[in-house]
Design a protein around this motif. Structure first.
Motif, PDB file in Angstrom:
ATOM      1  N   ARG A  57     -71.163  58.236  47.892  1.00  0.00           N
ATOM      2  CA  ARG A  57     -72.023  58.375  46.943  1.00  0.00           C
ATOM      3  C   ARG A  57     -70.600  58.889  45.711  1.00  0.00           C
ATOM      4  NH1 ARG A  57     -76.143  56.379  47.112  1.00  0.00           N
ATOM      5  NH2 ARG A  57     -77.527  56.684  48.243  1.00  0.00           N
ATOM      6  N   ALA A  58     -69.616  60.240  45.662  1.00  0.00           N
ATOM      7  CA  ALA A  58     -68.907  60.763  45.078  1.00  0.00           C
ATOM      8  C   ALA A  58     -67.859  60.199  44.890  1.00  0.00           C
ATOM      9  CB  ALA A  58     -68.893  61.908  45.664  1.00  0.00           C
ATOM     10  N   ARG A  59     -66.824  60.084  45.793  1.00  0.00           N
ATOM     11  CA  ARG A  59     -66.481  58.813  46.230  1.00  0.00           C
ATOM     12  C   ARG A  59     -65.964  57.644  45.457  1.00  0.00           C
ATOM     13  NH1 ARG A  59     -66.572  61.271  51.492  1.00  0.00           N
ATOM     14  NH2 ARG A  59     -66.768  58.906  52.218  1.00  0.00           N
ATOM     15  N   GLN A  64     -65.049  54.227  41.517  1.00  0.00           N
ATOM     16  CA  GLN A  64     -65.218  53.485  39.689  1.00  0.00           C
ATOM     17  C   GLN A  64     -64.247  53.753  38.624  1.00  0.00           C
ATOM     18  OE1 GLN A  64     -68.979  53.686  36.430  1.00  0.00           O
ATOM     19  NE2 GLN A  64     -68.629  55.636  37.319  1.00  0.00           N
ATOM     20  N   ALA A  65     -64.184  55.728  38.237  1.00  0.00           N
ATOM     21  CA  ALA A  65     -63.270  56.211  37.180  1.00  0.00           C
ATOM     22  C   ALA A  65     -61.422  55.812  37.220  1.00  0.00           C
ATOM     23  CB  ALA A  65     -63.232  57.698  37.755  1.00  0.00           C
ATOM     24  N   ASN A  66     -61.099  55.275  38.838  1.00  0.00           N
ATOM     25  CA  ASN A  66     -59.560  54.866  39.086  1.00  0.00           C
ATOM     26  C   ASN A  66     -59.648  53.411  38.304  1.00  0.00           C
ATOM     27  OD1 ASN A  66     -57.572  53.591  41.072  1.00  0.00           O
ATOM     28  ND2 ASN A  66     -56.914  55.687  40.056  1.00  0.00           N
ATOM     29  N   SER A  67     -60.525  52.819  39.049  1.00  0.00           N
ATOM     30  CA  SER A  67     -60.741  51.766  38.061  1.00  0.00           C
ATOM     31  C   SER A  67     -60.876  50.809  37.067  1.00  0.00           C
ATOM     32  CB  SER A  67     -61.949  50.849  39.318  1.00  0.00           C
ATOM     33  OG  SER A  67     -61.722  51.022  40.705  1.00  0.00           O
ATOM     34  N   PHE A  68     -61.646  51.991  36.468  1.00  0.00           N
ATOM     35  CA  PHE A  68     -61.228  51.907  34.737  1.00  0.00           C
ATOM     36  C   PHE A  68     -59.725  52.857  34.162  1.00  0.00           C
ATOM     37  CE2 PHE A  68     -66.461  52.365  34.228  1.00  0.00           C
ATOM     38  CZ  PHE A  68     -66.483  50.972  33.606  1.00  0.00           C
ATOM     39  N   GLU A  69     -59.337  53.087  34.479  1.00  0.00           N
ATOM     40  CA  GLU A  69     -57.781  53.748  34.398  1.00  0.00           C
ATOM     41  C   GLU A  69     -56.736  52.702  34.837  1.00  0.00           C
ATOM     42  OE1 GLU A  69     -58.446  57.327  36.851  1.00  0.00           O
ATOM     43  OE2 GLU A  69     -59.148  59.006  35.886  1.00  0.00           O
ATOM     44  N   ALA A  70     -56.672  52.113  36.402  1.00  0.00           N
ATOM     45  CA  ALA A  70     -56.100  50.839  36.660  1.00  0.00           C
ATOM     46  C   ALA A  70     -56.524  49.906  35.379  1.00  0.00           C
ATOM     47  CB  ALA A  70     -56.414  50.815  37.938  1.00  0.00           C
ATOM     48  N   LEU A  71     -57.071  49.301  35.036  1.00  0.00           N
ATOM     49  CA  LEU A  71     -57.520  48.284  34.031  1.00  0.00           C
ATOM     50  C   LEU A  71     -56.863  47.383  33.485  1.00  0.00           C
ATOM     51  CD1 LEU A  71     -59.558  45.627  34.682  1.00  0.00           C
ATOM     52  CD2 LEU A  71     -61.552  47.075  32.914  1.00  0.00           C
ATOM     53  N   PRO A  72     -56.444  48.624  31.845  1.00  0.00           N
ATOM     54  CA  PRO A  72     -56.053  48.339  30.669  1.00  0.00           C
ATOM     55  C   PRO A  72     -54.311  47.895  31.379  1.00  0.00           C
ATOM     56  CG  PRO A  72     -56.917  50.370  30.171  1.00  0.00           C
ATOM     57  CD  PRO A  72     -57.019  50.372  31.943  1.00  0.00           C
ATOM     58  N   PHE A  73     -53.545  48.653  32.041  1.00  0.00           N
ATOM     59  CA  PHE A  73     -52.140  48.321  32.243  1.00  0.00           C
ATOM     60  C   PHE A  73     -52.467  46.344  33.589  1.00  0.00           C
ATOM     61  CE2 PHE A  73     -48.493  48.772  35.245  1.00  0.00           C
ATOM     62  CZ  PHE A  73     -47.517  47.138  35.111  1.00  0.00           C
ATOM     63  N   PHE A  74     -53.523  46.324  33.807  1.00  0.00           N
ATOM     64  CA  PHE A  74     -53.372  45.081  33.875  1.00  0.00           C
ATOM     65  C   PHE A  74     -53.974  43.711  33.784  1.00  0.00           C
ATOM     66  CE2 PHE A  74     -56.187  41.853  37.025  1.00  0.00           C
ATOM     67  CZ  PHE A  74     -55.405  41.013  37.438  1.00  0.00           C
ATOM     68  N   MET A  75     -54.836  44.242  32.913  1.00  0.00           N
ATOM     69  CA  MET A  75     -54.896  43.287  31.325  1.00  0.00           C
ATOM     70  C   MET A  75     -53.417  42.670  31.024  1.00  0.00           C
ATOM     71  SD  MET A  75     -58.623  44.994  30.504  1.00  0.00           S
ATOM     72  CE  MET A  75     -58.880  43.172  29.045  1.00  0.00           C
ATOM     73  N   GLY A  76     -53.130  44.388  30.727  1.00  0.00           N
ATOM     74  CA  GLY A  76     -51.434  44.218  29.444  1.00  0.00           C
ATOM     75  C   GLY A  76     -50.607  43.160  30.394  1.00  0.00           C
ATOM     76  N   ALA A  77     -50.498  43.627  31.645  1.00  0.00           N
ATOM     77  CA  ALA A  77     -49.964  43.030  32.627  1.00  0.00           C
ATOM     78  C   ALA A  77     -49.934  41.504  32.381  1.00  0.00           C
ATOM     79  CB  ALA A  77     -49.604  43.288  33.543  1.00  0.00           C
ATOM     80  N   VAL A  78     -51.162  40.807  33.201  1.00  0.00           N
ATOM     81  CA  VAL A  78     -51.108  39.651  32.916  1.00  0.00           C
ATOM     82  C   VAL A  78     -51.436  39.225  31.524  1.00  0.00           C
ATOM     83  CG1 VAL A  78     -53.573  37.627  33.219  1.00  0.00           C
ATOM     84  CG2 VAL A  78     -53.163  39.842  34.628  1.00  0.00           C
ATOM     85  N   ILE A  79     -51.494  39.240  30.525  1.00  0.00           N
ATOM     86  CA  ILE A  79     -51.387  38.632  29.122  1.00  0.00           C
ATOM     87  C   ILE A  79     -49.995  38.442  29.011  1.00  0.00           C
ATOM     88  CG2 ILE A  79     -52.142  38.870  26.873  1.00  0.00           C
ATOM     89  CD1 ILE A  79     -54.082  40.439  27.730  1.00  0.00           C
ATOM     90  N   ILE A  80     -49.514  39.560  28.687  1.00  0.00           N
ATOM     91  CA  ILE A  80     -47.815  39.605  28.380  1.00  0.00           C
ATOM     92  C   ILE A  80     -46.772  38.820  29.071  1.00  0.00           C
ATOM     93  CG2 ILE A  80     -45.482  41.234  28.624  1.00  0.00           C
ATOM     94  CD1 ILE A  80     -47.619  43.497  27.728  1.00  0.00           C
ATOM     95  N   ALA A  81     -47.414  39.266  30.693  1.00  0.00           N
ATOM     96  CA  ALA A  81     -47.162  37.162  31.751  1.00  0.00           C
ATOM     97  C   ALA A  81     -47.036  36.185  30.939  1.00  0.00           C
ATOM     98  CB  ALA A  81     -47.288  37.732  32.970  1.00  0.00           C
ATOM     99  N   HIS A  82     -48.465  35.511  30.601  1.00  0.00           N
ATOM    100  CA  HIS A  82     -48.697  34.337  30.000  1.00  0.00           C
ATOM    101  C   HIS A  82     -47.890  34.608  28.910  1.00  0.00           C
ATOM    102  CE1 HIS A  82     -52.353  33.997  32.392  1.00  0.00           C
ATOM    103  NE2 HIS A  82     -51.792  32.815  32.306  1.00  0.00           N
ATOM    104  N   GLN A  83     -48.036  35.159  27.650  1.00  0.00           N
ATOM    105  CA  GLN A  83     -47.090  34.714  26.929  1.00  0.00           C
ATOM    106  C   GLN A  83     -45.842  35.131  27.155  1.00  0.00           C
ATOM    107  OE1 GLN A  83     -48.908  38.039  23.596  1.00  0.00           O
ATOM    108  NE2 GLN A  83     -50.293  36.940  23.297  1.00  0.00           N
TER     109      GLN A  83
END
Length: 137
Positions: A57-59, A64-83
């Motif tokens: 449960r702790a893991r 969860q925390a790491n998934s939130f941390e990784a999210l902005p870079f992935f979102m930005g990378a996809v948007i930048i690649a599209h643009q």
């Protein structure tokens, strides 16, 4: 005039957004309805309750925390690649691969397989860098 459409890569962003929520649900699973005095989930103070969890449960909460941390870079990378006009097929494949690796990462995290988890994290991070530069000319 070209019309915009919802690409596979954008669907992958949505899935990536849902991953930390799934991790939180996993960390809390089986504890709803159980009395708080018996260790049941405390919706009145969920962060403190999650912080007291141990083992898988702790893991799951850490995933969860790491998934939130990784999210902005992935979102930005996809948007930048599209643009930047990245090749859509390649972008979709890399985004799908990233999400697959993140799901694998979560499974390895919850299972306590730290070394494999770290390798999967590095692969997903490298894929994300690839997405970021996919449209670079």
């Amino acid at each position: 005039m070209q019309t915009a459409h919802f690409t596979i890569a954008y669907w992958c962003v949505l899935i990536a957004v849902l991953l930390p929520i799934a991790c939180a649900g996993l960390a809390k699973s089986g504890m709803f309805g159980k009395p708080r005095r018996e260790g049941g989930y405390d919706n009145g103070d969920p962060r403190a309750w999650l912080a007291r969890q141990t083992d898988w449960r702790a893991r799951a909460n850490a995933a969860q925390a790491n998934s939130f941390e990784a999210l902005p870079f992935f979102m930005g990378a996809v948007i930048i690649a599209h643009q930047l006009g990245a090749h859509q097929g390649r972008l979709d494949i890399l985004a799908f691969l990233y999400v697959f690796l993140r799901m694998l990462y979560i499974m390895m995290y919850v299972a306590g397989m730290a070394n494999i988890r770290s390798i999967v994290w590095m692969l997903a991070f490298a894929i994300n860098i690839g997405i970021f530069f996919l449209g670079y000319r």
